[in-house]
Scaffold this motif. Structure first.
Motif, PDB file in Angstrom:
ATOM      1  N   GLY A  10      -3.352 -14.158   6.823  1.00 29.86           N
ATOM      2  CA  GLY A  10      -3.285 -13.263   7.969  1.00 29.86           C
ATOM      3  C   GLY A  10      -1.913 -12.641   8.124  1.00 29.86           C
ATOM      4  N   SER A  11      -0.891 -13.446   7.949  1.00 26.78           N
ATOM      5  CA  SER A  11       0.482 -12.929   8.044  1.00 26.78           C
ATOM      6  C   SER A  11       0.767 -11.922   6.942  1.00 26.78           C
ATOM      7  CB  SER A  11       1.484 -14.083   7.955  1.00 26.78           C
ATOM      8  OG  SER A  11       1.359 -14.933   9.066  1.00 26.78           O
ATOM      9  N   VAL A  12       0.306 -12.222   5.738  1.00 32.15           N
ATOM     10  CA  VAL A  12       0.509 -11.305   4.613  1.00 32.15           C
ATOM     11  C   VAL A  12      -0.210  -9.984   4.876  1.00 32.15           C
ATOM     12  CG1 VAL A  12      -0.014 -10.927   2.166  1.00 32.15           C
ATOM     13  CG2 VAL A  12       0.935 -13.112   2.919  1.00 32.15           C
ATOM     14  N   ASP A  13      -1.439 -10.049   5.371  1.00 35.46           N
ATOM     15  CA  ASP A  13      -2.187  -8.827   5.667  1.00 35.46           C
ATOM     16  C   ASP A  13      -1.491  -7.996   6.744  1.00 35.46           C
ATOM     17  OD1 ASP A  13      -4.154  -9.251   3.801  1.00 35.46           O
ATOM     18  OD2 ASP A  13      -5.647  -9.989   5.227  1.00 35.46           O
ATOM     19  N   GLN A  14      -0.898  -8.660   7.731  1.00 38.51           N
ATOM     20  CA  GLN A  14      -0.200  -7.926   8.778  1.00 38.51           C
ATOM     21  C   GLN A  14       1.030  -7.204   8.220  1.00 38.51           C
ATOM     22  OE1 GLN A  14       0.359  -9.854  12.633  1.00 38.51           O
ATOM     23  NE2 GLN A  14      -1.163 -11.356  12.003  1.00 38.51           N
ATOM     24  N   VAL A  15       1.767  -7.869   7.368  1.00 41.13           N
ATOM     25  CA  VAL A  15       2.946  -7.238   6.760  1.00 41.13           C
ATOM     26  C   VAL A  15       2.512  -6.080   5.864  1.00 41.13           C
ATOM     27  CG1 VAL A  15       4.851  -7.588   5.146  1.00 41.13           C
ATOM     28  CG2 VAL A  15       4.386  -9.294   6.911  1.00 41.13           C
ATOM     29  N   LYS A  16       1.477  -6.318   5.061  1.00 43.30           N
ATOM     30  CA  LYS A  16       0.973  -5.264   4.181  1.00 43.30           C
ATOM     31  C   LYS A  16       0.500  -4.060   5.004  1.00 43.30           C
ATOM     32  CE  LYS A  16      -3.022  -5.804   2.127  1.00 43.30           C
ATOM     33  NZ  LYS A  16      -4.108  -6.251   1.248  1.00 43.30           N
ATOM     34  N   GLY A  17      -0.169  -4.340   6.102  1.00 47.45           N
ATOM     35  CA  GLY A  17      -0.637  -3.262   6.974  1.00 47.45           C
ATOM     36  C   GLY A  17       0.500  -2.478   7.584  1.00 47.45           C
ATOM     37  N   GLU A  18       1.535  -3.186   8.009  1.00 44.68           N
ATOM     38  CA  GLU A  18       2.699  -2.507   8.587  1.00 44.68           C
ATOM     39  C   GLU A  18       3.356  -1.596   7.551  1.00 44.68           C
ATOM     40  OE1 GLU A  18       5.377  -1.158  11.264  1.00 44.68           O
ATOM     41  OE2 GLU A  18       3.655  -2.437  11.726  1.00 44.68           O
ATOM     42  N   LEU A  19       3.478  -2.089   6.320  1.00 49.94           N
ATOM     43  CA  LEU A  19       4.074  -1.274   5.259  1.00 49.94           C
ATOM     44  C   LEU A  19       3.233  -0.030   4.973  1.00 49.94           C
ATOM     45  CD1 LEU A  19       5.238  -4.049   2.786  1.00 49.94           C
ATOM     46  CD2 LEU A  19       6.683  -2.603   4.225  1.00 49.94           C
ATOM     47  N   LYS A  20       1.916  -0.192   4.908  1.00 50.75           N
ATOM     48  CA  LYS A  20       1.036   0.966   4.678  1.00 50.75           C
ATOM     49  C   LYS A  20       1.161   1.971   5.809  1.00 50.75           C
ATOM     50  CE  LYS A  20      -2.849  -0.780   1.972  1.00 50.75           C
ATOM     51  NZ  LYS A  20      -4.296  -1.043   2.014  1.00 50.75           N
ATOM     52  N   GLU A  21       1.189   1.448   7.029  1.00 52.53           N
ATOM     53  CA  GLU A  21       1.272   2.329   8.178  1.00 52.53           C
ATOM     54  C   GLU A  21       2.583   3.129   8.169  1.00 52.53           C
ATOM     55  OE1 GLU A  21       0.934   1.969  13.033  1.00 52.53           O
ATOM     56  OE2 GLU A  21       0.489   0.218  11.798  1.00 52.53           O
ATOM     57  N   GLN A  22       3.677   2.464   7.894  1.00 49.76           N
ATOM     58  CA  GLN A  22       4.965   3.152   7.835  1.00 49.76           C
ATOM     59  C   GLN A  22       5.013   4.158   6.682  1.00 49.76           C
ATOM     60  OE1 GLN A  22       7.255   3.048  10.186  1.00 49.76           O
ATOM     61  NE2 GLN A  22       5.944   1.595  11.273  1.00 49.76           N
ATOM     62  N   TRP A  23       4.453   3.786   5.531  1.00 49.58           N
ATOM     63  CA  TRP A  23       4.408   4.710   4.392  1.00 49.58           C
ATOM     64  C   TRP A  23       3.582   5.940   4.743  1.00 49.58           C
ATOM     65  CZ3 TRP A  23       7.046   5.827   0.307  1.00 49.58           C
ATOM     66  CH2 TRP A  23       6.500   6.677  -0.654  1.00 49.58           C
ATOM     67  N   GLY A  24       2.468   5.720   5.410  1.00 45.83           N
ATOM     68  CA  GLY A  24       1.632   6.839   5.817  1.00 45.83           C
ATOM     69  C   GLY A  24       2.348   7.784   6.761  1.00 45.83           C
ATOM     70  N   ARG A  25       3.128   7.219   7.671  1.00 45.77           N
ATOM     71  CA  ARG A  25       3.895   8.066   8.594  1.00 45.77           C
ATOM     72  C   ARG A  25       4.987   8.827   7.852  1.00 45.77           C
ATOM     73  NH1 ARG A  25       3.781   3.716  13.233  1.00 45.77           N
ATOM     74  NH2 ARG A  25       1.910   4.458  14.282  1.00 45.77           N
ATOM     75  N   LEU A  26       5.618   8.166   6.911  1.00 49.24           N
ATOM     76  CA  LEU A  26       6.699   8.795   6.147  1.00 49.24           C
ATOM     77  C   LEU A  26       6.174   9.957   5.304  1.00 49.24           C
ATOM     78  CD1 LEU A  26       9.731   8.534   5.344  1.00 49.24           C
ATOM     79  CD2 LEU A  26       8.970   7.103   3.456  1.00 49.24           C
ATOM     80  N   THR A  27       4.984   9.797   4.739  1.00 44.72           N
ATOM     81  CA  THR A  27       4.418  10.820   3.855  1.00 44.72           C
ATOM     82  C   THR A  27       3.404  11.728   4.556  1.00 44.72           C
ATOM     83  OG1 THR A  27       2.685   9.316   3.100  1.00 44.72           O
ATOM     84  CG2 THR A  27       4.731   9.366   1.828  1.00 44.72           C
ATOM     85  N   ASP A  28       3.253  11.559   5.856  1.00 45.71           N
ATOM     86  CA  ASP A  28       2.258  12.323   6.636  1.00 45.71           C
ATOM     87  C   ASP A  28       0.849  12.154   6.090  1.00 45.71           C
ATOM     88  OD1 ASP A  28       4.030  13.304   8.533  1.00 45.71           O
ATOM     89  OD2 ASP A  28       4.565  15.036   7.309  1.00 45.71           O
ATOM     90  N   ASP A  29       0.522  10.941   5.678  1.00 44.87           N
ATOM     91  CA  ASP A  29      -0.805  10.620   5.157  1.00 44.87           C
ATOM     92  C   ASP A  29      -1.535   9.786   6.207  1.00 44.87           C
ATOM     93  OD1 ASP A  29      -3.053   9.828   3.794  1.00 44.87           O
ATOM     94  OD2 ASP A  29      -1.982   9.052   2.044  1.00 44.87           O
ATOM     95  N   GLU A  30      -2.344  10.463   7.009  1.00 45.65           N
ATOM     96  CA  GLU A  30      -3.025   9.814   8.126  1.00 45.65           C
ATOM     97  C   GLU A  30      -3.967   8.702   7.666  1.00 45.65           C
ATOM     98  OE1 GLU A  30      -3.537   8.912  11.981  1.00 45.65           O
ATOM     99  OE2 GLU A  30      -2.163  10.425  11.243  1.00 45.65           O
ATOM    100  N   SER A  31      -4.566   8.859   6.488  1.00 44.10           N
ATOM    101  CA  SER A  31      -5.486   7.825   6.005  1.00 44.10           C
ATOM    102  C   SER A  31      -4.748   6.512   5.728  1.00 44.10           C
ATOM    103  CB  SER A  31      -6.240   8.283   4.753  1.00 44.10           C
ATOM    104  OG  SER A  31      -5.367   8.440   3.660  1.00 44.10           O
TER     105      SER A  31
END
Length: 56
Positions: free
Chosen positions: A8-29
């Motif tokens: 669960g902790s790993v998934d949360q960190v992975k999710g946070e990284l994806k979310e930040q990457w999406g914001r950085l690249t303007d990739d809403e998906s």
């Protein structure tokens, strides 16, 4: 700490990284994928906590 809590902790960190990457690249998906991963991680972590309490 059991496997579910760790996963669960790993998934949360992975999710946070994806979310930040999406914001950085303007990739809403990617932002949405990140939020979903974080939510799954919270559920897994909660399940792990309940499992720990029941095994005591």
């Amino acid at each position: 700490m059991n496997k579910e809590k760790i996963k669960g902790s790993v998934d949360q960190v992975k999710g946070e990284l994806k979310e930040q990457w999406g914001r950085l690249t303007d990739d809403e998906s990617k932002v949405v994928e990140g939020k979903v991963d974080k939510a799954k991680g919270k559920v897994k972590e909660g399940y792990g906590e309940v499992k720990d309490k029941l095994s005591d």
